[in-house]
Design a protein around this motif. Structure first.
Motif, mmCIF file in Angstrom:
data_model
loop_
_atom_site.group_PDB
_atom_site.id
_atom_site.type_symbol
_atom_site.label_atom_id
_atom_site.label_comp_id
_atom_site.label_asym_id
_atom_site.label_seq_id
_atom_site.Cartn_x
_atom_site.Cartn_y
_atom_site.Cartn_z
ATOM 1 N N LYS A 138 0.839 -1.205 0.000
ATOM 2 C CA LYS A 138 0.000 0.000 0.000
ATOM 3 C C LYS A 138 0.878 1.262 0.000
ATOM 4 N N GLN A 139 1.927 1.243 0.818
ATOM 5 C CA GLN A 139 2.865 2.367 0.863
ATOM 6 C C GLN A 139 3.580 2.529 -0.486
ATOM 7 N N TYR A 140 3.899 1.419 -1.107
ATOM 8 C CA TYR A 140 4.601 1.416 -2.395
ATOM 9 C C TYR A 140 3.758 2.085 -3.476
ATOM 10 N N ILE A 141 2.473 1.738 -3.536
ATOM 11 C CA ILE A 141 1.572 2.353 -4.515
ATOM 12 C C ILE A 141 1.484 3.858 -4.292
ATOM 13 N N ASP A 142 1.335 4.258 -3.033
ATOM 14 C CA ASP A 142 1.258 5.691 -2.725
ATOM 15 C C ASP A 142 2.551 6.405 -3.103
ATOM 16 N N ALA A 143 3.690 5.751 -2.861
ATOM 17 C CA ALA A 143 4.978 6.356 -3.191
ATOM 18 C C ALA A 143 5.107 6.575 -4.693
ATOM 19 N N ILE A 144 4.682 5.593 -5.486
ATOM 20 C CA ILE A 144 4.759 5.717 -6.946
ATOM 21 C C ILE A 144 3.861 6.850 -7.431
ATOM 22 N N LYS A 145 2.708 7.025 -6.800
ATOM 23 C CA LYS A 145 1.821 8.125 -7.184
ATOM 24 C C LYS A 145 2.441 9.481 -6.859
ATOM 25 N N GLN A 146 3.182 9.561 -5.764
ATOM 26 C CA GLN A 146 3.659 10.844 -5.259
ATOM 27 C C GLN A 146 5.052 11.237 -5.730
ATOM 28 N N HIS A 147 5.866 10.266 -6.167
ATOM 29 C CA HIS A 147 7.259 10.544 -6.507
ATOM 30 C C HIS A 147 7.572 10.159 -7.950
ATOM 31 N N ASP A 148 8.534 10.870 -8.542
ATOM 32 C CA ASP A 148 8.965 10.555 -9.900
ATOM 33 C C ASP A 148 9.938 9.386 -9.932
ATOM 34 N N MET A 149 10.573 9.088 -8.800
ATOM 35 C CA MET A 149 11.506 7.970 -8.741
ATOM 36 C C MET A 149 11.291 7.204 -7.441
ATOM 37 N N VAL A 150 11.004 5.906 -7.564
ATOM 38 C CA VAL A 150 10.805 5.042 -6.399
ATOM 39 C C VAL A 150 11.721 3.839 -6.545
ATOM 40 N N ILE A 151 12.395 3.495 -5.458
ATOM 41 C CA ILE A 151 13.276 2.331 -5.447
ATOM 42 C C ILE A 151 12.720 1.329 -4.445
ATOM 43 N N GLY A 152 12.272 0.180 -4.943
ATOM 44 C CA GLY A 152 11.717 -0.858 -4.087
ATOM 45 C C GLY A 152 12.734 -1.970 -3.883
ATOM 46 N N ILE A 153 13.087 -2.236 -2.636
ATOM 47 C CA ILE A 153 14.106 -3.227 -2.299
ATOM 48 C C ILE A 153 13.484 -4.297 -1.409
#
Length: 349
Positions: A138-153
């Motif tokens: 859920k946090q990941y989806i929100d991060a992708i909506k809010q940021h131009d660059m997301v790094i998921g590890i």
């Protein structure tokens, strides 16, 4: 609510004008999932529901059922498989600072089923939408909506690439971007690339297969191939990114732990105007030759704190594959930890 021999019985009515069966596409399996997840018994007669069990899970069940009813009223169809994971996620949700990922704005307050199901990602698929199945997802989806660059590890099976693909397809359908670019480093994992038969495309295609699998799971194959032929969706080895500036695009770099420092720097500087990128990887599964620094590991050290960029960390709790996968990941983590401790002891002796 009635109590008898420490068993609570609760009956409530969702309204005579609607039958509860209209809430679920598969009522029997949905109720079974809820019974298994919460350890209760649930029966339905028309619009009335009877719940039996311990007080806390019975109370939770009533809240969950009413939330499902409300969500369905907004036109959403909920699958039993999504229910199983979301019930678990809501029940075990922890605050941001202890979950191991970077907080995303707007995440305060207790989690509810609506927090998950109303964050659905519509895609052109046999599935009506993709739903986050853990708090970190859920946090990941929100991060992708809010940021131009997301790094998921994080480890395999946590949905890093799958959710990024869903967000990319959704952005294309909404015309937020004009193309999707999917990239992977073509690095051998115990096998030599040169010994594979065929030309360059045929040699690297097996490395890109997981991206095709995720794409075809969300989009009809005929439509996907048509978009690939038109260049609207591009799937390519990372080396093909050199020298390009990627504008108006949603770019996903998968298996980023197998990039070199030079490749990662090259990729990060490709981002153009009106573009978004998601970088995914598992830093415990680096297949680079011994002595080579992983570009993802290096980027994690260098890029933290940069505004507009967000790191999200997944753990074994976020695994949404077969339950054995979660147990296997835990076993390997335990082994690696014990081996690391042994090495440290050897150095000090």
């Amino acid at each position: 609510m009635e109590k008898e021999n420490n068993i609570f019985r609760l009956e409530f009515d969702l309204g005579e004008e609607k039958d509860l069966s209209s809430v679920y596409s598969r009522l029997d399996s949905t109720l079974k999932v809820m019974e298994d997840a919460l350890g209760i018994e649930a029966t339905i007669r028309g619009s009335k529901i009877l719940l039996q069990g311990k007080e806390e899970p019975v109370t939770k069940a009533r809240k969950f059922i009413k939330e499902f009813y409300s969500i369905d009223a907004n036109g959403y169809v909920i699958s039993p498989e999504d229910i199983k994971y979301v019930l678990k996620a809501v029940d075990s949700a922890v605050p941001d600072e202890t979950a191991g990922h970077t907080p995303v704005s707007g995440q305060n307050g207790p989690a509810s089923l609506k927090d998950y199901f109303l964050r659905n990602i519509p895609v052109s698929s046999k599935n009506k939408f993709i739903v986050p199945r853990s708090e970190t997802q859920k946090q990941y989806i929100d991060a992708i909506k809010q940021h131009d660059m997301v790094i998921g590890i994080g480890p395999a099976g946590t949905g890093k690439t799958y959710l990024a693909m869903a967000m990319a397809i959704n952005a294309l359908l909404k015309k937020q971007v004009s193309r999707i670019i999917l990239a992977r480093p073509a690095v051998e994992a115990g096998e030599r690339l040169g010994f594979l038969p065929g030309d360059l495309y045929e040699k690297v295609n097996p490395y890109l297969r997981p991206l095709y699998d995720a794409l075809f799971d969300m989009m009809e194959a005929e439509k996907a191939y048509r978009l690939i032929d038109k260049g609207i969706i591009e799937i390519a080895p990372l080396a093909f990114m050199r020298g390009r500036t990627l504008n108006d695009s949603f770019i996903i770099l998968d298996e980023a732990q197998n990039t070199t420092s030079e490749q990662m720097k090259m990729y990060l500087t490709r981002l153009g105007f009106n573009s978004k990128t998601v970088i995914t990887g598992d830093i415990t599964q680096v297949d680079l030759p011994s002595g080579r620094m992983s570009g993802l590991v290096e980027a994690e050290k260098l890029l933290k704190g940069i505004k507009g960029l967000c790191f999200i960390y997944f753990s074994d709790r976020d695994v949404v594959r077969h339950r054995l996968v979660q147990k296997i990941i835990k076993a390997y983590e335990k082994f690696e930890k014990s081996r690391s401790i042994s090495h440290e002891k050897e150095k000090t002796d």
